[in-house]
Design an enzyme around this catalytic site. Structure first.
Site, mmCIF file in Angstrom:
data_model
loop_
_atom_site.group_PDB
_atom_site.id
_atom_site.type_symbol
_atom_site.label_atom_id
_atom_site.label_comp_id
_atom_site.label_asym_id
_atom_site.label_seq_id
_atom_site.Cartn_x
_atom_site.Cartn_y
_atom_site.Cartn_z
ATOM 1 N N ASP A 1 36.727 -16.687 2.888
ATOM 2 C CA ASP A 1 35.780 -16.494 3.711
ATOM 3 C C ASP A 1 34.830 -17.919 3.610
ATOM 4 O OD1 ASP A 1 34.473 -14.122 5.454
ATOM 5 O OD2 ASP A 1 32.812 -15.341 4.491
ATOM 6 N N THR B 1 42.385 -17.104 12.261
ATOM 7 C CA THR B 1 41.118 -16.332 12.927
ATOM 8 C C THR B 1 40.587 -16.873 14.274
ATOM 9 O OG1 THR B 1 40.447 -15.979 10.503
ATOM 10 C CG2 THR B 1 39.052 -15.558 12.210
ATOM 11 N N LYS C 1 35.191 -6.897 0.027
ATOM 12 C CA LYS C 1 34.906 -8.287 0.079
ATOM 13 C C LYS C 1 34.317 -8.416 -1.140
ATOM 14 C CE LYS C 1 34.105 -11.107 3.628
ATOM 15 N NZ LYS C 1 34.975 -11.282 4.828
HETATM 16 P P1 NDP Z 1 34.049 -21.995 6.262
HETATM 17 O O1 NDP Z 1 33.426 -22.251 5.163
HETATM 18 O O2 NDP Z 1 35.333 -22.934 6.675
HETATM 19 O O3 NDP Z 1 32.904 -22.876 7.475
HETATM 20 C C1 NDP Z 1 31.637 -22.564 7.646
HETATM 21 C C2 NDP Z 1 31.116 -23.173 8.616
HETATM 22 O O4 NDP Z 1 29.842 -22.604 9.384
HETATM 23 C C3 NDP Z 1 30.775 -24.592 8.264
HETATM 24 O O5 NDP Z 1 31.097 -25.643 9.593
HETATM 25 C C4 NDP Z 1 29.052 -24.590 8.128
HETATM 26 O O6 NDP Z 1 28.483 -25.875 8.164
HETATM 27 C C5 NDP Z 1 28.773 -23.877 9.369
HETATM 28 N N1 NDP Z 1 27.407 -22.947 9.127
HETATM 29 C C6 NDP Z 1 27.131 -22.141 8.214
HETATM 30 N N2 NDP Z 1 25.963 -21.490 8.754
HETATM 31 C C7 NDP Z 1 25.614 -22.140 9.906
HETATM 32 C C8 NDP Z 1 24.565 -22.049 10.798
HETATM 33 N N3 NDP Z 1 23.492 -21.132 10.631
HETATM 34 N N4 NDP Z 1 24.593 -22.890 12.135
HETATM 35 C C9 NDP Z 1 25.711 -23.675 12.130
HETATM 36 N N5 NDP Z 1 26.609 -23.952 11.488
HETATM 37 C C10 NDP Z 1 26.654 -23.007 10.183
HETATM 38 O O7 NDP Z 1 33.759 -20.552 6.661
HETATM 39 P P2 NDP Z 1 34.563 -19.989 7.927
HETATM 40 O O8 NDP Z 1 34.887 -20.632 8.918
HETATM 41 O O9 NDP Z 1 35.833 -19.157 7.101
HETATM 42 O O10 NDP Z 1 33.696 -18.711 8.356
HETATM 43 C C11 NDP Z 1 32.790 -18.508 9.189
HETATM 44 C C12 NDP Z 1 32.538 -17.455 9.805
HETATM 45 O O11 NDP Z 1 33.661 -16.501 9.995
HETATM 46 C C13 NDP Z 1 31.725 -16.576 8.728
HETATM 47 O O12 NDP Z 1 30.887 -15.557 9.279
HETATM 48 C C14 NDP Z 1 33.044 -15.635 8.149
HETATM 49 O O13 NDP Z 1 32.609 -14.405 7.506
HETATM 50 C C15 NDP Z 1 33.990 -15.323 9.467
HETATM 51 N N6 NDP Z 1 35.258 -15.246 9.154
HETATM 52 C C16 NDP Z 1 36.228 -15.840 8.569
HETATM 53 C C17 NDP Z 1 37.697 -15.601 8.573
HETATM 54 C C18 NDP Z 1 38.383 -16.238 7.795
HETATM 55 O O14 NDP Z 1 39.454 -16.103 7.888
HETATM 56 N N7 NDP Z 1 38.115 -17.438 7.235
HETATM 57 C C19 NDP Z 1 38.071 -14.275 9.198
HETATM 58 C C20 NDP Z 1 37.077 -13.544 9.940
HETATM 59 C C21 NDP Z 1 35.779 -13.832 10.023
HETATM 60 P P3 NDP Z 1 28.394 -26.722 6.886
HETATM 61 O O15 NDP Z 1 29.480 -27.647 6.630
HETATM 62 O O16 NDP Z 1 27.195 -27.408 6.799
HETATM 63 O O17 NDP Z 1 28.333 -25.915 5.645
HETATM 64 O O1 2IT Z 2 35.877 -11.427 7.433
HETATM 65 C C1 2IT Z 2 37.380 -11.674 7.197
HETATM 66 O O2 2IT Z 2 38.147 -10.737 7.858
HETATM 67 C C2 2IT Z 2 37.851 -12.710 6.320
HETATM 68 N N1 2IT Z 2 37.087 -13.354 5.752
HETATM 69 C C3 2IT Z 2 39.132 -12.641 6.121
HETATM 70 C C4 2IT Z 2 39.774 -11.598 5.064
HETATM 71 C C5 2IT Z 2 41.333 -11.714 4.537
HETATM 72 O O3 2IT Z 2 41.461 -10.866 3.901
HETATM 73 O O4 2IT Z 2 41.997 -12.580 5.195
#
Ligand code: NDP
Ligand code: 2IT
Length: 449
Positions: free
Chosen positions: A169, A212, A129
């Site tokens: 992420d 995801t 990461k």
């Molecule tokens: P993005 O950057 O696409 O979006 C993050 C979102 O979360 C935004 O809408 C942000 O709002 C919001 N946010 C952040 N903190 C808070 C909070 N405390 N309360 C409400 N909303 C909040 O990120 P991802 O969707 O990629 O990631 C989200 C989660 O999923 C993380 O924990 C990440 O580690 C996990 N994840 C992501 C993967 C991926 O492939 N992208 C895979 C597996 C897990 P704002 O617009 O205001 O910033």
């Molecule tokens: O938390 C996660 O699994 C991710 N942000 C995706 C990682 C990846 O290598 O696709």
């Protein structure tokens, strides 16, 4: 909850002393070690080979300066990280997070969890990461591009398609991966699968963007079916409105779910008629705006300041898709009191230990992040395969493989929980199933003296 096995408890004690001031990392390890106590009891060979002490120490941890120039000509400095946690199963693999909260502790918690998640996918990927405390919010397109280029100017020497393959992420999506990829290619003169989440025109995989969120719903569906339940007609609350949340909403709606709320860091929207996802996509993906805009465009919806209040909305199913520790013990109690019977984690470690305990104690069907959000990295693994064989697959082919992987993860977590006397506890099951493959690979590969 406690770490019952004596050896594990000692290893954790040493880790806590060595990593004081890293609460997220220690929280992630404590949860895994609680689950692994019966495994340590049953496998003295793991204890003898020092597997538990080795698995909590990253193989490599890189921290670096990222300097860049903003639009006003000021020199700015951020901190970059990459943790290469474990390569027993394959090249290090895991996303990059750009957010002002990013610290060594956050990167290590995410990297540690990634080891077991990647193992669950059954694809050959180790755990890693990275990221930076750079905050993309309010930055211009040029600033984002220059930051990504400067970040890669250091990172490129540590990564490679057979060494370490980063992806997105929080705060890192297709736009950032493009700038990072462009700079890697400039520096190395190599067009190769060093990053995943690439644009389709540059070797990316179909379905990686929604993977995801889709995977989360495939897992939820499997877990509910096994309990004689389903998604159709159920009221669903989804936190956040980023990559994971948007595509969780899309698949939930395709499966007949009634999604009534979403949020961002500022607050949450409630739409009793059902979230209009095209409006959310326009606001968050195209305009990069605030979710509060939604109420100006959709009559009958409301906006409430403060994101945490979203858990007070009565629902059948909750999908936390924002960030770590977004549901605490009190939020969990409120959800249970309001009749929520299933929680599936889209974000990494969104439920505090107290929240997890509350869900399990109240018979809530609980899908832990390592298992339920593995669809993103699984599809990244499929992107690596396509890059290696230099052949793209269709969206249907990738979606089918993703669906199969999520079904297998559910079965693996369920079976491992039952085998170790914790039937129905998918937290324990996912940790155990993920761990055992890594441990066996580490045993097989020996110890370097
Ligand atoms: P993005 O950057 O696409 O979006 C993050 C979102 O979360 C935004 O809408 C942000 O709002 C919001 N946010 C952040 N903190 C808070 C909070 N405390 N309360 C409400 N909303 C909040 O990120 P991802 O969707 O990629 O990631 C989200 C989660 O999923 C993380 O924990 C990440 O580690 C996990 N994840 C992501 C993967 C991926 O492939 N992208 C895979 C597996 C897990 P704002 O617009 O205001 O910033
Ligand atoms: O938390 C996660 O699994 C991710 N942000 C995706 C990682 C990846 O290598 O696709």
């Amino acid at each position: 909850m406690e770490i019952k096995n004596k050896h594990l408890s000692e290893v954790y004690g040493e880790l806590a002393a060595r990593n004081a001031g890293e609460p997220e990392f220690l929280q992630a390890v404590a949860e895994v070690f609680e689950s692994l106590s019966p495994v340590a009891d049953a496998h003295p060979e793991y204890v003898k080979a020092g597997i538990f002490s080795r698995i909590v120490e990253p193989e490599r941890f890189v921290q670096f300066r990222v300097s860049w120039v903003d639009d006003e000509g000021n020199v700015r400095v951020n901190r970059g990280y990459r943790v290469q946690f474990n390569s027993a199963l394959g090249p290090y693999k895991g996303g990059l997070r750009f957010n002002k909260e990013v610290s060594a502790s956050v990167i290590k918690f995410l990297g540690f969890e990634q080891i077991f998640k990647n193992s669950l996918t059954t694809l050959p990927m180790g755990g890693g990461k990275g990221g930076s405390d750079f905050d993309p919010k309010g930055k211009s397109e040029g600033e984002i591009m220059r930051f990504c280029q400067s970040f890669m100017t250091e990172l490129y020497r540590h990564i490679g398609p057979d060494t370490d393959v980063p992806a997105g992420d929080k705060g890192v999506g297709g736009r950032e991966i493009g700038y990072l990829f462009g700079q890697y290619k400039r520096l190395t003169n190599r067009f190769e699968g060093v990053l995943t989440g690439k644009a389709i025109v540059s070797g990316g995989s179909q379905i990686r963007v929604p993977a995801t969120g889709y995977g989360l719903l495939y897992f939820l569906d499997e877990m509910l079916k096994d309990r004689g339940l389903g998604i159709d007609g159920k009221t669903i609350v989804i936190s956040a409105s980023g990559n994971v949340a948007i595509y969780a909403c899309e698949k939930a709606q395709q499966m007949g779910g009634h999604v009534v709320a979403m949020s961002d860091t500022n607050g949450y929207i409630y739409d009793p008629k059902g979230i209009k996802l095209d409006v959310v996509k326009q606001i968050k993906e195209v305009e990069r705006g605030r979710i509060s805009e939604y109420t100006k465009r959709v009559p009958g919806s409301t906006y409430t300041e403060g994101s945490r209040g979203i858990w007070t909305i009565p629902c059948d199913i909750a999908l936390p898709c924002a960030t770590q520790n977004e549901i605490d013990g009190e939020d969990a109690k409120t959800l249970v009191k309001n009749g929520c019977f299933a929680v599936a984690e889209g974000a990494n470690m969104p439920s505090t230990p107290e929240a997890v305990e509350c869900f399990l104690a109240n018979g809530v069907a609980f899908a832990p992040a390592k298992a339920s959000n593995a669809g993103g990295v699984a599809t990244s693994g499929l992107e690596m395969t396509q890059n290696s064989i230099r052949l793209p697959w269709t969206a249907e082919e990738v979606d089918e493989k993703l669906h199969g992987i999520m079904r297998n993860i559910y079965a693996a977590a369920k079976d491992a929980a039952a085998e170790y006397g914790m039937a129905g506890n998918l937290v324990a099951g996912a940790n155990i199933a993920g761990f055992k493959k890594v441990a066996d690979a580490m045993l097989w590969q020996g110890i370097a003296y």
